[in-house]
Write a protein that holds these residues in place. Structure first.
Motif, short mmCIF file in Angstrom:
data_model
loop_
_atom_site.label_atom_id
_atom_site.label_comp_id
_atom_site.label_asym_id
_atom_site.label_seq_id
_atom_site.Cartn_x
_atom_site.Cartn_y
_atom_site.Cartn_z
N MET A 71 0.83 -1.21 0.00
CA MET A 71 0.00 0.00 0.00
C MET A 71 0.86 1.26 0.00
O MET A 71 0.51 2.27 -0.61
N THR A 72 1.99 1.21 0.67
CA THR A 72 2.88 2.38 0.69
C THR A 72 3.56 2.55 -0.66
O THR A 72 3.79 3.69 -1.10
N GLN A 73 3.88 1.45 -1.31
CA GLN A 73 4.45 1.56 -2.66
C GLN A 73 3.45 2.20 -3.61
O GLN A 73 3.82 3.03 -4.46
N GLU A 190 -4.80 1.65 -0.07
CA GLU A 190 -4.92 0.43 0.72
C GLU A 190 -4.50 -0.78 -0.10
O GLU A 190 -4.54 -0.75 -1.35
N SER A 191 -4.13 -1.85 0.60
CA SER A 191 -3.89 -3.14 -0.06
C SER A 191 -4.19 -4.26 0.94
O SER A 191 -3.29 -4.98 1.37
N GLU A 231 -8.09 -3.04 -3.71
CA GLU A 231 -6.89 -2.32 -3.29
C GLU A 231 -6.67 -1.11 -4.19
O GLU A 231 -7.15 -1.06 -5.32
N GLY A 232 -5.89 -0.15 -3.66
CA GLY A 232 -5.58 1.05 -4.42
C GLY A 232 -6.24 2.28 -3.84
O GLY A 232 -6.64 2.30 -2.67
N ARG A 334 -14.87 -2.04 -3.15
CA ARG A 334 -14.67 -0.96 -2.17
C ARG A 334 -13.23 -1.01 -1.66
O ARG A 334 -12.76 -2.06 -1.23
N LEU A 335 -12.56 0.13 -1.72
CA LEU A 335 -11.12 0.19 -1.47
C LEU A 335 -10.80 0.74 -0.07
O LEU A 335 -9.74 1.34 0.11
#
Length: 405
Positions: A71-73, A190-191, A231-232, A334-335
């Motif tokens: 998620m940070t990447q 998010e991931s 995610e994303g 939903r992310l």
């Protein structure tokens, strides 16, 4: 002071980069599919909106890869894209670092990183746990990594209100701009698709267990059965309008005109949900009437009771079928905290291009007498958009964005 959005960076299941995401959103490309990041065959939830084709080594220095969760990447890459889009430069010099801040939303934190290190702890011993575990899992890590990488030392923070957090951070970014900060990097990524992360979301009872990607997430449909996770998200550059103009910003997508947050009372009190109050509060904050809103980007929970509550709230404010309503998140899932910033990006692109993106896979509308649900791309001038988001636990948020003359 007027807070405007001058840059957008998108990492989404249906597109890496703003224009690729926007094209596939208008095309109605459904990115929901079987979970591929691990073997989910034993899980009751087997579908997700996954990002494919993302190679962090192609976007980030090698030293950052072992320090960061997926998620940070995403967040660091999207920040680079958003800053470039805003014409704010790729370097860390040439500006006052205390005039730039970072406020991001988070919901799950670095779940995948944390799971890997816990596995190392229990299977191999504490000496095999990465030192980066101390922060890589943490909710505030995206804010910290962006501020370090970009040398932004102004106001920083993280807001953890699940889906609603993606709007809450933009309200907070606007507050910082009004207090004098020149630029704030905001949004959410998010991931939550590791085995541990998926397992943690199942007890909510809100996840769809269907296995057909076209039938798993159908908000406002008679067959709604929950939502699909994904995610994303999106990173947005929020600036003071005058300072953006002075530095020669590449463009202004729109103004953050109104924002309001509310909290649902416990059911035992007998009082109803507060989503309508959040929507009305955002319109009042923007100083506009309901008939001045051109489109609503819905929260679209996909849970029948929650869909009914949202349809009722929108009908109460806008009147039955009083405003076009869309939910392009039906293509991505939903992310979590990344979902609402992605909706804000889509709303700003709707204003730019004069087109409302569709809601897909909804064929039996449950609230056809209350909602004007957009199911095909709809052309027409869009000057003002409302974005709605609800977070698990009772959080409500609404944000108004509008064009800038």
């Amino acid at each position: 002071m007027t807070a405007v959005i001058t840059g957008i960076g998108v990492c989404a299941p249906n597109g890496l980069g703003t224009e690729e995401f926007w094209k596939r959103t208008l095309d109605g490309t459904n990115a929901i599919g079987p979970i591929a990041r691990f073997d989910a065959s034993s899980y009751p939830v087997r579908l997700a909106g996954e990002i494919s084709g993302f190679d962090p080594a192609a976007h980030l220095p090698g030293r950052l890869l072992p320090q960061t969760d997926r998620m940070t990447q995403f967040a660091l890459t999207a920040t680079d894209w958003a800053m470039e889009d805003a014409g704010a430069g790729a370097g860390t010099e040439g500006f006052d670092p205390f005039d730039r801040g970072v406020v991001t939303a988070s919901s799950a934190g670095g779940f995948e990183f944390g799971q890997r290190e816990l596995e190392a702890l229990w299977s191999r011993g504490p000496e095999h746990v990465s030192v980066y575990q101390s922060f890589a899992w943490f909710y505030a890590v995206n804010t910290g990594q962006i501020s370090i990488r970009r040398n932004m030392r102004g106001p920083t923070g993280v807001i953890v209100t699940e889906q609603a957090g993606g709007l809450d951070v933009l309200g907070q970014a606007r507050r910082h701009v009004r207090r004098g900060t020149g630029m704030v990097v905001s949004g959410g990524m998010e991931s939550p698709l590791s085995p541990w992360a998926v397992a943690a979301q199942i007890p909510s009872g809100r996840l769809s267990r269907r296995t057909d990607p076209d039938r798993a997430y159908q908000p406002f449909d008679e067959r709604a059965s929950g939502h699909v996770i994904g995610e994303g998200g999106a990173i947005l550059i929020v600036e003071d309008a005058d300072k953006a103009r002075e530095r020669g910003a590449a463009q202004v997508y729109g103004e953050i005109a109104g924002y309001c947050a509310t909290f649902d009372p416990p059911q035992a009190t007998g009082r109803g949900p507060r989503l309508e109050a959040a929507v009305s509060g955002a319109l009042a904050d923007a100083g506009i009437r309901a008939d001045e809103v051109d489109v609503v980007f819905a929260d679209a929970a996909g849970v029948p009771d929650l869909d009914r509550a949202e349809a009722t709230a929108l009908a109460a404010v806008f009147g039955p079928r009083g405003v076009p309503v869309t939910a392009p998140k039906t293509m991505t899932g939903r992310l979590s905290s990344g979902g609402a910033p992605l909706d804000v990006a889509a709303a700003l692109l709707s204003i730019r291009d004069g087109i409302i993106p569709p809601t897909v896979n909804v064929t039996r509308e449950a609230f056809r007498h209350e909602l004007d649900l957009v199911r095909e791309p709809r052309q027409g001038a869009v000057s003002t958009a409302l974005i709605v988001a609800r977070g698990y636990g009772g959080f409500n948020a609404a944000l108004v964005v509008r064009s800038v003359a």
